[in-house]
Enzyme design. Structure first.
Site, PDB file in Angstrom:
ATOM      1  N   LYS A  53       0.838  -1.196   0.000  1.00 14.40           N
ATOM      2  CA  LYS A  53       0.000   0.000   0.000  1.00 14.40           C
ATOM      3  C   LYS A  53       0.876   1.251   0.000  1.00 14.40           C
ATOM      4  CE  LYS A  53      -3.777  -2.535   2.103  1.00 14.40           C
ATOM      5  NZ  LYS A  53      -4.344  -3.083   3.350  1.00 14.40           N
ATOM      6  N   GLN A  97      -4.709  -1.886   9.743  1.00 18.15           N
ATOM      7  CA  GLN A  97      -4.603  -3.190   9.085  1.00 18.15           C
ATOM      8  C   GLN A  97      -5.253  -4.284   9.933  1.00 18.15           C
ATOM      9  OE1 GLN A  97      -3.514  -3.681   6.041  1.00 18.15           O
ATOM     10  NE2 GLN A  97      -3.272  -5.878   5.962  1.00 18.15           N
ATOM     11  N   ASP A 120     -11.063   3.321   4.239  1.00 20.23           N
ATOM     12  CA  ASP A 120     -11.062   1.862   4.153  1.00 20.23           C
ATOM     13  C   ASP A 120     -12.459   1.286   4.434  1.00 20.23           C
ATOM     14  OD1 ASP A 120      -9.644  -0.571   3.886  1.00 20.23           O
ATOM     15  OD2 ASP A 120      -9.333  -0.716   6.044  1.00 20.23           O
TER      16      ASP A 120
HETATM   17  N1  LIG Z   1      -8.138  -2.694   7.170  1.00 21.53           N
HETATM   18  C1  LIG Z   1      -7.835  -3.533   6.181  1.00 21.53           C
HETATM   19  N2  LIG Z   1      -8.177  -3.212   4.906  1.00 21.53           N
HETATM   20  C2  LIG Z   1      -7.852  -4.042   3.880  1.00 21.53           C
HETATM   21  O1  LIG Z   1      -8.188  -3.750   2.715  1.00 21.53           O
HETATM   22  C3  LIG Z   1      -7.134  -5.246   4.159  1.00 21.53           C
HETATM   23  C4  LIG Z   1      -6.821  -5.515   5.493  1.00 21.53           C
HETATM   24  N3  LIG Z   1      -7.178  -4.656   6.469  1.00 21.53           N
HETATM   25  N4  LIG Z   1      -6.158  -6.635   5.821  1.00 21.53           N
HETATM   26  C5  LIG Z   1      -5.701  -7.575   4.832  1.00 21.53           C
HETATM   27  C6  LIG Z   1      -6.537  -7.519   3.587  1.00 21.53           C
HETATM   28  C7  LIG Z   1      -5.840  -8.112   2.397  1.00 21.53           C
HETATM   29  N5  LIG Z   1      -5.760  -7.063   1.431  1.00 21.53           N
HETATM   30  C8  LIG Z   1      -5.119  -7.217   0.207  1.00 21.53           C
HETATM   31  C9  LIG Z   1      -4.937  -6.187  -0.668  1.00 21.53           C
HETATM   32  C10 LIG Z   1      -4.258  -6.354  -1.854  1.00 21.53           C
HETATM   33  C11 LIG Z   1      -3.745  -7.575  -2.207  1.00 21.53           C
HETATM   34  C12 LIG Z   1      -3.010  -7.719  -3.473  1.00 21.53           C
HETATM   35  O2  LIG Z   1      -2.898  -6.806  -4.250  1.00 21.53           O
HETATM   36  N6  LIG Z   1      -2.451  -8.901  -3.760  1.00 21.53           N
HETATM   37  C13 LIG Z   1      -1.738  -9.160  -4.986  1.00 21.53           C
HETATM   38  C14 LIG Z   1      -0.626 -10.147  -4.778  1.00 21.53           C
HETATM   39  C15 LIG Z   1       0.260  -9.849  -3.629  1.00 21.53           C
HETATM   40  C16 LIG Z   1       1.707 -10.001  -3.966  1.00 21.53           C
HETATM   41  O3  LIG Z   1       2.085  -9.682  -5.095  1.00 21.53           O
HETATM   42  O4  LIG Z   1       2.446 -10.437  -3.070  1.00 21.53           O
HETATM   43  C17 LIG Z   1      -2.663  -9.719  -6.033  1.00 21.53           C
HETATM   44  O5  LIG Z   1      -3.725 -10.233  -5.665  1.00 21.53           O
HETATM   45  O6  LIG Z   1      -2.323  -9.651  -7.202  1.00 21.53           O
HETATM   46  C18 LIG Z   1      -3.944  -8.636  -1.356  1.00 21.53           C
HETATM   47  C19 LIG Z   1      -4.627  -8.460  -0.177  1.00 21.53           C
HETATM   48  C20 LIG Z   1      -6.287  -5.939   1.948  1.00 21.53           C
HETATM   49  N7  LIG Z   1      -6.753  -6.139   3.185  1.00 21.53           N
END
Ligand SMILES: Nc1nc(=O)c2c([nH]1)NC[C@@H]1CN(c3ccc(C(=O)N[C@@H](CCC(=O)O)C(=O)O)cc3)C=[N+]21
Length: 276
Positions: A53, A97, A120
């Site tokens: 992020k 988070q 968020d």
């Molecule tokens: N308050 C809060 N708000 C959130 O929005 C929140 C959270 N807590 N806790 C955890 C989860 C998880 N999350 C992700 C966001 C982006 C990818 C993401 O972009 N992943 C990449 C891959 C990751 C990589 O390349 O290592 C993809 O899907 O292509 C994954 C997971 C947001 N979260």
């Protein structure tokens, strides 16, 4: 027929491209959007997400403040930190988070985020606004799912959308958003008795359970549109992609599906908050 791969990286790119102009306009007013993220403890995947992020902010010229609190932090201390950020005029968005360590009352901490900075979409007020179809910041992953459906012109109106999962920042708000788009919505969860039967009638399936490869192709209706919002260890979604590829008409991959759009949405909300 082979399903359409719903490429989240393209959707995310378009969102971020559009933000560049808006950030430039803000810059003329001497405003730099700023997102503060709070991470409590040392969960390795949380660290990775928070870093992602921060990097995404940096690339676009959004300030990011990363606050890392020790695992022993208590609810009161966490809320004090949130209050500081609430009253800091240079901060436009606050992201706590999830998950926080068990001894912290996460709900109480989320509720401490001021509604103007809840980019968020984690507060009950934010959720209420989402459910009633107004407000600026629906939760980012639910928003991302709607953005992907819209980008690929997949219709929602009148469709049966089945959401597997009912968490406060994913299953519940995505159910609300889809309902507001005139879907017929069924929200399933761990106590649902006939999950597979229900899924068989789904035109749109949202995986939001947090169980790796849980949703199987055999459970789906031919031609279903499948959105995988799972983020399990090792970049594994909630959908068993291999079996679902045989029946779905469209599907989001993991990685490269909902995740990147979630991050782009967070940036968009931060910019919007700065504009206000
Ligand atoms: N308050 C809060 N708000 C959130 O929005 C929140 C959270 N807590 N806790 C955890 C989860 C998880 N999350 C992700 C966001 C982006 C990818 C993401 O972009 N992943 C990449 C891959 C990751 C990589 O390349 O290592 C993809 O899907 O292509 C994954 C997971 C947001 N979260």
């Amino acid at each position: 027929m082979k399903p359409v791969m719903l490429d989240g990286t393209i959707v995310a790119k378009e969102i971020k491209e559009n933000l560049k102009d808006r950030i430039a306009v803000l810059s003329e007013r001497n405003i730099t959007p700023c997102l503060a993220t709070i991470l409590v403890g040392d969960n390795p995947s949380s660290k990775t997400y928070v870093k992602m992020k921060g990097n995404a902010c940096e690339k676009l010229g959004i300030n990011s403040i990363s606050i890392h609190l020790p695992a022993e932090t208590n609810t009161e201390q966490l809320i004090r930190k949130i209050d500081e950020l609430n009253s800091d005029p240079s901060v436009h968005g606050i992201l706590l988070q999830h998950p926080v360590p068990d001894h912290i009352d996460e709900r109480q901490a989320f509720e401490a985020i001021s509604i103007e900075k809840d980019v968020d979409g984690v507060t009950s007020r934010g959720y209420g606004q989402t459910a009633f179809g107004f407000g600026n910041f629906p939760s980012c992953t639910p928003s991302a799912i709607l953005k992907i459906l819209n980008y690929y012109n997949l219709s929602i109106k009148g469709k049966h959308a089945v959401i597997v999962g009912r968490s406060p920042i994913l299953g519940k708000p995505v159910s609300a958003l889809l309902l507001n788009e005139d879907a017929t919505v069924t929200t399933c969860h761990s106590q649902t008795e006939n999950l597979q039967e229900i899924l068989k009638t789904a035109d749109i399936v949202v995986g939001a359970v947090g169980k790796p490869r849980f949703i199987k192709g055999e459970w789906l209706k031919e031609g279903a549109v499948v959105l995988d919002a799972g983020y399990n260890k090792g970049n594994i979604g909630d959908v068993d992609e291999e079996s679902c590829l045989a029946v779905a008409s469209a599907i989001t991959p993991v990685p490269g599906g909902v995740g990147p759009v979630t991050i782009a949405t967070l940036l968009e909300h931060t910019v919007l908050s700065a504009e206000k």
